[in-house]
Each structure stands twice: as C-alpha cells, then as structure tokens.
Design a protein around this motif. Structure first.
Motif, PDB file in Angstrom:
ATOM      1  N   PRO A 279     -22.351 -81.125  10.075  1.00 19.27           N
ATOM      2  CA  PRO A 279     -21.795 -80.181   9.087  1.00 19.27           C
ATOM      3  C   PRO A 279     -20.967 -80.896   8.033  1.00 19.27           C
ATOM      4  N   PHE A 280     -20.786 -80.225   6.910  1.00 16.41           N
ATOM      5  CA  PHE A 280     -20.066 -80.807   5.782  1.00 16.41           C
ATOM      6  C   PHE A 280     -18.559 -80.918   6.030  1.00 16.41           C
ATOM      7  N   ASP A 281     -18.022 -80.093   6.917  1.00 16.40           N
ATOM      8  CA  ASP A 281     -16.589 -80.127   7.195  1.00 16.40           C
ATOM      9  C   ASP A 281     -16.336 -79.674   8.631  1.00 16.40           C
ATOM     10  N   TYR A 282     -15.099 -79.441   8.958  1.00 15.20           N
ATOM     11  CA  TYR A 282     -14.727 -79.028  10.313  1.00 15.20           C
ATOM     12  C   TYR A 282     -13.660 -77.944  10.228  1.00 15.20           C
ATOM     13  N   PHE A 283     -13.811 -76.926  11.038  1.00 17.51           N
ATOM     14  CA  PHE A 283     -12.777 -75.901  11.186  1.00 17.51           C
ATOM     15  C   PHE A 283     -12.988 -75.202  12.522  1.00 17.51           C
ATOM     16  N   GLU A 284     -12.111 -74.282  12.821  1.00 20.03           N
ATOM     17  CA  GLU A 284     -12.185 -73.571  14.094  1.00 20.03           C
ATOM     18  C   GLU A 284     -12.106 -72.072  13.857  1.00 20.03           C
ATOM     19  N   LYS A 285     -12.700 -71.318  14.763  1.00 20.41           N
ATOM     20  CA  LYS A 285     -12.664 -69.861  14.710  1.00 20.41           C
ATOM     21  C   LYS A 285     -11.668 -69.339  15.731  1.00 20.41           C
ATOM     22  N   ALA A 286     -10.948 -68.290  15.338  1.00 22.33           N
ATOM     23  CA  ALA A 286      -9.927 -67.721  16.217  1.00 22.33           C
ATOM     24  C   ALA A 286      -9.687 -66.275  15.813  1.00 22.33           C
ATOM     25  N   TYR A 287      -8.699 -65.647  16.426  1.00 19.74           N
ATOM     26  CA  TYR A 287      -8.327 -64.276  16.113  1.00 19.74           C
ATOM     27  C   TYR A 287      -7.006 -64.256  15.356  1.00 19.74           C
ATOM     28  N   MET A 288      -6.873 -63.334  14.419  1.00 17.44           N
ATOM     29  CA  MET A 288      -5.632 -63.188  13.662  1.00 17.44           C
ATOM     30  C   MET A 288      -4.663 -62.304  14.425  1.00 17.44           C
TER      31      MET A 288
ATOM     32  N   ALA B 100     -33.165 -66.640  -3.346  1.00 17.45           N
ATOM     33  CA  ALA B 100     -32.125 -67.662  -3.501  1.00 17.45           C
ATOM     34  C   ALA B 100     -32.643 -68.913  -2.804  1.00 17.45           C
ATOM     35  N   ASP B 101     -32.062 -70.047  -3.169  1.00 14.31           N
ATOM     36  CA  ASP B 101     -32.555 -71.313  -2.626  1.00 14.31           C
ATOM     37  C   ASP B 101     -31.904 -71.704  -1.317  1.00 14.31           C
ATOM     38  N   VAL B 102     -30.605 -71.493  -1.200  1.00  9.32           N
ATOM     39  CA  VAL B 102     -29.876 -72.028  -0.061  1.00  9.32           C
ATOM     40  C   VAL B 102     -28.607 -71.216   0.149  1.00  9.32           C
ATOM     41  N   MET B 103     -28.141 -71.210   1.372  1.00  8.04           N
ATOM     42  CA  MET B 103     -26.828 -70.647   1.684  1.00  8.04           C
ATOM     43  C   MET B 103     -26.082 -71.660   2.530  1.00  8.04           C
ATOM     44  N   THR B 104     -24.822 -71.854   2.242  1.00 13.60           N
ATOM     45  CA  THR B 104     -23.976 -72.723   3.063  1.00 13.60           C
ATOM     46  C   THR B 104     -23.008 -71.831   3.815  1.00 13.60           C
ATOM     47  N   THR B 105     -23.112 -71.843   5.128  1.00 13.84           N
ATOM     48  CA  THR B 105     -22.283 -70.969   5.941  1.00 13.84           C
ATOM     49  C   THR B 105     -21.919 -71.689   7.231  1.00 13.84           C
ATOM     50  N   ASP B 106     -21.313 -70.986   8.146  1.00 18.93           N
ATOM     51  CA  ASP B 106     -20.848 -71.606   9.380  1.00 18.93           C
ATOM     52  C   ASP B 106     -22.025 -72.028  10.257  1.00 18.93           C
TER      53      ASP B 106
ATOM     54  N   PHE C  64      -0.364 -65.476  12.412  1.00 19.07           N
ATOM     55  CA  PHE C  64      -0.605 -66.426  13.488  1.00 19.07           C
ATOM     56  C   PHE C  64      -2.106 -66.406  13.789  1.00 19.07           C
ATOM     57  N   PHE C  65      -2.597 -67.489  14.355  1.00 16.78           N
ATOM     58  CA  PHE C  65      -3.938 -67.503  14.925  1.00 16.78           C
ATOM     59  C   PHE C  65      -3.834 -67.717  16.429  1.00 16.78           C
ATOM     60  N   SER C  66      -4.763 -67.094  17.159  1.00 13.48           N
ATOM     61  CA  SER C  66      -4.888 -67.374  18.584  1.00 13.48           C
ATOM     62  C   SER C  66      -5.388 -68.792  18.773  1.00 13.48           C
ATOM     63  N   ARG C  67      -5.436 -69.234  20.013  1.00 16.15           N
ATOM     64  CA  ARG C  67      -6.097 -70.497  20.293  1.00 16.15           C
ATOM     65  C   ARG C  67      -7.541 -70.369  19.834  1.00 16.15           C
ATOM     66  N   PRO C  68      -8.157 -71.446  19.348  1.00 16.63           N
ATOM     67  CA  PRO C  68      -9.535 -71.342  18.860  1.00 16.63           C
ATOM     68  C   PRO C  68     -10.539 -71.140  19.978  1.00 16.63           C
ATOM     69  N   LEU C  69     -11.614 -70.430  19.653  1.00 16.15           N
ATOM     70  CA  LEU C  69     -12.687 -70.225  20.609  1.00 16.15           C
ATOM     71  C   LEU C  69     -13.881 -71.120  20.332  1.00 16.15           C
ATOM     72  N   MET C  70     -13.980 -71.654  19.122  1.00 18.13           N
ATOM     73  CA  MET C  70     -15.172 -72.396  18.759  1.00 18.13           C
ATOM     74  C   MET C  70     -14.867 -73.371  17.627  1.00 18.13           C
ATOM     75  N   ALA C  71     -15.400 -74.584  17.724  1.00 14.70           N
ATOM     76  CA  ALA C  71     -15.370 -75.522  16.607  1.00 14.70           C
ATOM     77  C   ALA C  71     -16.597 -75.291  15.746  1.00 14.70           C
ATOM     78  N   ASP C  72     -16.434 -75.444  14.426  1.00 13.24           N
ATOM     79  CA  ASP C  72     -17.515 -75.082  13.524  1.00 13.24           C
ATOM     80  C   ASP C  72     -17.441 -75.945  12.276  1.00 13.24           C
TER      81      ASP C  72
ATOM     82  N   ASN D 203     -17.043 -68.868   2.831  1.00 11.01           N
ATOM     83  CA  ASN D 203     -18.287 -69.365   2.233  1.00 11.01           C
ATOM     84  C   ASN D 203     -18.180 -69.426   0.714  1.00 11.01           C
ATOM     85  N   GLN D 204     -17.587 -68.405   0.121  1.00 14.60           N
ATOM     86  CA  GLN D 204     -17.407 -68.410  -1.325  1.00 14.60           C
ATOM     87  C   GLN D 204     -16.427 -69.498  -1.751  1.00 14.60           C
TER      88      GLN D 204
END
Length: 285
Positions: free
Chosen positions: A234-243, A206-212, A133-141, A176-177
């Motif tokens: 940003p290139f996409d959308y997701f949310e951060k939460a707790y497992m 390195a030239d670039v990193m794509t991360t949150d 399960f995930f908790s309610r999200p704390l942040m959009a990213d 990220n990977q």
C-alpha cells in the motif's frame, strides 16, 4: 465466484489515545459528557455511566462502506463487520442500540452532536484525533488502487495515477478524497455515491479508485472485473478504530478491554469471516 485468500492485519495496541480537552456531548446529558471529559481520571461521571443508566448506546455509522458497515434498505437494518462488533458491545453492556445514520462529510459533526460511539471502517488520523478519542485499533491498513483487471499495470504508482488523462473516482468527505487531493493534484478527480462507486469503476466510467486495502480486497472478491493493484504494498499506513468521546478515559478503557477480549476469543474472527472468508488470518496485538 472464486474467493481469494485475504489476510487482515490488526494494528499495534493504542490503548486510549489521549488528547487534552473536553469531549462533545452526544444525546446524553451534557453534564455526564463533560464529566467524562474532565473527571474520568478523578472519579467523575463517564459517558459509560450515562449509557448504562439510560440503557441506550447511540451509534453513528455511514451504512455505505462494506464490509464494515452497510445499510440494507429492503430489510431496514445494518450489517457488516463493525455492525456485528458494536452489537456485541451493546449486548455485553446490556443496552439497546439507537442507530444514527451519517455520511463521511458529516461524520464528525453528527458524532459530536448525537453519538456515544462511531463505527464502520473509520481510519485514525490527526484531524479526527483532535476532536475524539480512538479505541485500540482493530486493523492495520493502507491506501491501495483498484481498477479493471486489464488495466492493473497502468496504475501501480502514484505518478501513473497523478495524470490529467487518468480519472480517479472517490466518495466525498472521507480519507479517500483527502489522499487523492494530496497525491493526485494533476489527476482528474471525480466524486460519486459510495454505494454504487464500484459499479462505475467496473463499467469503465472511471479509471481507478484509491481506497483502503481492506475494502479493495473485499471488492476484488465481489467484482470479477476489478483487481487490486498493489494489495501487499500500500501507498501508506494507518489503522482503523472506533471513535469515542474525547477525554473520557473510563469509557475508552471499557471499550478497549472489550475489544482486546473480542480479538482473542474468536468474536472478531467470526465477524470478519462472513465477509472475507473462513480462511482469514488475523494477527492480533
């Protein structure tokens, strides 16, 4: 160092992402874990009961992903936004924390084997939601490039980065990977220790990193040589939460209620402002 203004957006409420099946048992009694998975809605035992009875909350975290989780070797302690938050949760529950150091490669296995909750900038995705399960999200990213400031215009698009002449650096085992392998199949992809990965980027190895986006904005504050490329696109959308344990709606509901209060009573703002600055703006659901 000049502090840039940072805006952190919390996501829409996901009160108890429901996925059918039993949860993996942590270090608590397996019958309690199974009760949380199968019996929470019918009055059975929850992981919440086991944690309260034993007085210990087992917390998985990588310790290598500031501003959310960072392990200070010299002080022998964790710090970060999610570290402060989970300490507040444990205090509210009246229990102690037992930290379980993990890695992005081993996060899921370690969580299912040893932990009640996992924190530290963890993104919600379908693969993880099959097992927890995930908790309610704390942040959009969203995934956003970061590079040396003089090279910003060279890496504004996926097509620019997806090039054999472009070296994308990333830690192994996390989203990220996954993103890089999916979107930059023609690029030169290299992995590196997450603790010193931005040093490599700043030094031009390195030239670039794509991360949150959230990490990009924090890093851009910390490294004068590095700049966020498209922080508002940003290139996409997701949310951060707790497992949390899969199927344990009682524990998930408890954590979600606590998070809802923390997002509105200043607790989350206090945790984030230390890392992003006092001018942080949080849009709560």
């Amino acid at each position: 160092m000049i502090r840039r203004h940072v805006t952190v957006l919390t996501g829409t409420a996901l009160a108890g992402l429901l996925v059918s099946g039993c949860g993996g048992a942590g270090s608590h009694d397996s019958e309690s874990a199974e009760g949380g998975a199968e019996g929470a809605e019918t009055g059975g035992d929850s992981r919440l009961d086991a944690v309260l009875e034993e007085g210990v909350l087992d917390v998985c975290t990588t310790g290598d992903y500031p501003p959310f989780t960072e392990y200070d070797e010299e002080a022998d302690e964790y710090e970060g936004i999610d570290i402060d938050m989970v300490r507040g949760l444990a205090e509210e529950m009246g229990v102690e924390i037992e930290w379980v150091r993990t890695s992005w490669d081993d996060l899921m296995d370690d969580y299912l084997a040893d932990c009640d909750i996992a924190v530290g900038g963890i993104s919600i995705n379908a693969d993880r939601a099959q097992q927890v399960f995930f908790s309610r999200p704390l942040m959009a990213d969203g995934k956003t490039p970061i590079t040396r400031c003089e090279n910003v215009d060279d890496y504004r698009t996926i097509d620019q980065i997806n090039d054999p002449e472009v070296t994308s650096i990333m830690p192994s085992g996390g989203t990220n990977q996954i993103f890089a392998e999916e979107h930059y199949p023609e690029g030169n992809l290299v992995t590196h220790d997450n603790l010193t990965i931005f040093d490599e980027l700043a030094e031009g190895n390195a030239d670039v990193m794509t991360t949150d986006r959230s990490e990009v904005l924090w890093v851009a504050n910390e490294y004068e040589e590095l700049c966020a490329v498209n922080p508002d696109e940003p290139f996409d959308y997701f949310e951060k939460a707790y497992m949390l344990p899969r199927g344990d709606t009682v524990f998930a509901h408890y954590v979600d209620q606590w998070l809802t209060m923390s997002l509105h009573d200043g607790t989350y703002h206090e945790a984030t402002s230390e890392w992003f600055g006092d001018d942080v703006e949080i849009e709560v659901p």
